[in-house]
Design a protein around this motif. Sequence first.
Motif, short mmCIF file in Angstrom:
data_model
loop_
_atom_site.label_atom_id
_atom_site.label_comp_id
_atom_site.label_asym_id
_atom_site.label_seq_id
_atom_site.Cartn_x
_atom_site.Cartn_y
_atom_site.Cartn_z
N GLU A 52 0.87 -1.19 0.00
CA GLU A 52 0.00 0.00 0.00
C GLU A 52 0.90 1.24 0.00
OE1 GLU A 52 -3.76 -0.41 2.42
OE2 GLU A 52 -2.69 -2.16 3.15
N PRO A 53 1.35 1.61 -1.19
CA PRO A 53 2.37 2.68 -1.27
C PRO A 53 1.86 4.08 -0.96
CG PRO A 53 1.95 1.72 -3.45
CD PRO A 53 1.06 1.02 -2.50
N THR A 54 0.54 4.26 -0.87
CA THR A 54 0.02 5.59 -0.54
C THR A 54 -0.22 5.70 0.96
OG1 THR A 54 -1.05 5.67 -2.71
CG2 THR A 54 -1.82 7.26 -1.07
N LEU A 55 0.48 6.66 1.58
CA LEU A 55 0.33 6.83 3.03
C LEU A 55 -1.03 7.43 3.36
CD1 LEU A 55 3.79 8.38 4.06
CD2 LEU A 55 3.14 5.97 3.88
N SER A 56 -1.65 6.94 4.41
CA SER A 56 -2.93 7.53 4.85
C SER A 56 -2.65 8.91 5.44
CB SER A 56 -3.57 6.64 5.92
OG SER A 56 -2.79 6.63 7.09
N ASP A 57 -3.66 9.76 5.45
CA ASP A 57 -3.49 11.07 6.09
C ASP A 57 -3.10 10.88 7.55
OD1 ASP A 57 -4.16 12.29 3.76
OD2 ASP A 57 -6.26 12.65 4.30
N PHE A 58 -3.72 9.86 8.18
CA PHE A 58 -3.42 9.57 9.58
C PHE A 58 -1.92 9.30 9.76
CE2 PHE A 58 -2.66 6.45 12.90
CZ PHE A 58 -3.25 7.06 13.99
N CYS A 59 -1.36 8.50 8.87
CA CYS A 59 0.05 8.11 8.96
C CYS A 59 0.96 9.33 8.75
CB CYS A 59 0.34 7.03 7.92
SG CYS A 59 1.99 6.35 8.03
N GLN A 60 0.59 10.17 7.76
CA GLN A 60 1.42 11.35 7.50
C GLN A 60 1.39 12.31 8.68
OE1 GLN A 60 1.64 13.01 3.54
NE2 GLN A 60 0.21 11.51 2.77
N GLN A 61 0.19 12.39 9.31
CA GLN A 61 0.10 13.29 10.47
C GLN A 61 0.86 12.74 11.66
OE1 GLN A 61 -4.10 14.14 10.89
NE2 GLN A 61 -3.95 15.33 9.00
N LEU A 62 0.73 11.42 11.88
CA LEU A 62 1.41 10.81 13.04
C LEU A 62 2.92 10.94 12.93
CD1 LEU A 62 0.91 8.88 15.64
CD2 LEU A 62 1.68 7.07 14.10
N THR A 63 3.44 10.60 11.75
CA THR A 63 4.89 10.46 11.60
C THR A 63 5.56 11.73 11.05
OG1 THR A 63 4.70 9.62 9.35
CG2 THR A 63 4.68 7.98 11.12
N THR A 64 4.80 12.63 10.50
CA THR A 64 5.28 13.82 9.76
C THR A 64 6.02 13.42 8.48
OG1 THR A 64 7.45 14.10 10.84
CG2 THR A 64 5.54 15.17 11.91
N ILE A 65 5.98 12.12 8.12
CA ILE A 65 6.63 11.67 6.88
C ILE A 65 5.68 11.95 5.72
CG2 ILE A 65 7.60 9.68 5.65
CD1 ILE A 65 8.29 8.49 8.45
N ARG A 66 6.21 12.58 4.67
CA ARG A 66 5.39 13.00 3.53
C ARG A 66 5.43 11.96 2.42
NH1 ARG A 66 4.19 16.80 6.80
NH2 ARG A 66 2.63 15.16 6.98
N GLN A 67 4.37 11.95 1.63
CA GLN A 67 4.28 11.02 0.50
C GLN A 67 5.48 11.17 -0.45
OE1 GLN A 67 1.73 8.64 0.13
NE2 GLN A 67 3.11 7.86 -1.43
N THR A 68 5.91 12.42 -0.68
CA THR A 68 7.01 12.64 -1.62
C THR A 68 8.31 12.01 -1.10
OG1 THR A 68 7.29 14.78 -0.55
CG2 THR A 68 6.18 14.79 -2.69
N GLN A 69 8.50 12.02 0.21
CA GLN A 69 9.72 11.41 0.78
C GLN A 69 9.70 9.90 0.57
OE1 GLN A 69 8.93 13.34 4.69
NE2 GLN A 69 11.04 14.02 4.57
N ILE A 70 8.50 9.33 0.66
CA ILE A 70 8.34 7.89 0.49
C ILE A 70 8.45 7.50 -0.99
CG2 ILE A 70 6.44 6.16 0.61
CD1 ILE A 70 8.19 6.80 3.22
N ASP A 71 7.89 8.33 -1.85
CA ASP A 71 7.94 8.03 -3.29
C ASP A 71 9.38 7.97 -3.81
OD1 ASP A 71 5.20 7.92 -3.41
OD2 ASP A 71 4.95 9.98 -4.13
N ARG A 72 10.24 8.78 -3.19
CA ARG A 72 11.64 8.83 -3.62
C ARG A 72 12.49 7.71 -3.01
NH1 ARG A 72 11.35 14.73 -2.98
NH2 ARG A 72 12.03 14.50 -0.83
N ALA A 73 11.92 7.02 -1.98
CA ALA A 73 12.73 6.07 -1.21
C ALA A 73 12.89 4.73 -1.93
CB ALA A 73 12.07 5.85 0.15
N LYS A 74 13.91 3.99 -1.49
CA LYS A 74 14.10 2.62 -2.01
C LYS A 74 13.19 1.67 -1.25
CE LYS A 74 18.78 3.22 -3.54
NZ LYS A 74 20.18 3.21 -3.17
N SER A 75 12.97 0.50 -1.81
CA SER A 75 12.10 -0.45 -1.12
C SER A 75 12.92 -1.26 -0.10
CB SER A 75 11.37 -1.35 -2.12
OG SER A 75 12.05 -2.56 -2.27
#
Length: 190
Positions: A52-75
Motif C-alpha cells: 500500500e504505497p500511498t500513506l494515509s493522512d493519519f500516517c502522515q500526520q502521526l509520523t510527519t513523513i510526507r508522501q514525496t519522501q516515500i515516493d523517492r525512497a528505495k524499497s
Amino acid sequence: MRYIVVDLEATCWANVRDRDRMEIIEIGAVELLSASEPYCREFAQFVRPVAEPTLSDFCQQLTTIRQTQIDRAKSFVDVFPAFLNWIGSDPFALCSWGAYDQSQFRVDCERHQLPWPESFDTHINLKKEFAKVYQIKPKGMKEVMAHVGLQLIGTHHRGIDDARNISQLANLVLPVLESTNHNYLSTESS
Ligand code: AMP
Ligand code: MG
C-alpha cells in the motif's frame, strides 16, 4: 557489548493495528559502543512500501513523513541490506522500545522473502527491562523520558528521533542489565 537501538515507522491507519498489513516506511537506528556511552553512529532511511504505497493522512500526520519522501525512497529489499551493512559484522544486541520493531522486521523480511538475520534474535525489549529496573508499569518512551527528567529531542514518531531518544533511556538501563548479568541471548516475544 555493542548495542543497536532501532525504531521503525510503518504504514498505519486510524484505529487499525494490523502488523501484517503494516509495512516499514522508516528505519532509524543508532549504535552504542557500550552500555553507558552516548551513540556514535546513526542510520536513517525511508523505505517505500510496496503493498500500500500511498500513506494515509493519519500516517502522515502521526509520523510527519510526507508522501514525496516515500515516493523517492528505495524499497525494503534495498534498504534492509544497507542497514545490515551499516550494522557490520561485530556482535551486537538489537534494542528497541517494546517488541513491535523486531516483529515488524520479521513481517517485512517474510513479505520480501529476505532471510531473517540470526543476529536479530538477540533482542532487548527496553520498555520491559526499564519497567523492571525502575519498578514502573511499561509505558511509552515519551512518558518514561518525562518520568526520569530527560528532554525529548526532535520529532516524536520519526524513527531516527525516536531512536536517538530511546538511546538516552538505553544508557540508563543497559548498565544495570550488564551488572546483573542479564541474559542477552534469550529471545523475547512480549
Ligand atoms: P512509534 O515508534 O511509536 O512512532 O510507532 C511505530 C509505528 O507504529 C508508527 O509508524 C505507526 O505505524 C504505528 N503507530 C504508532 N502509534 C500509532 C497509533 N496511535 N495508531 C496507529 N498506529 C500507530
Ligand atoms: Mg517511532
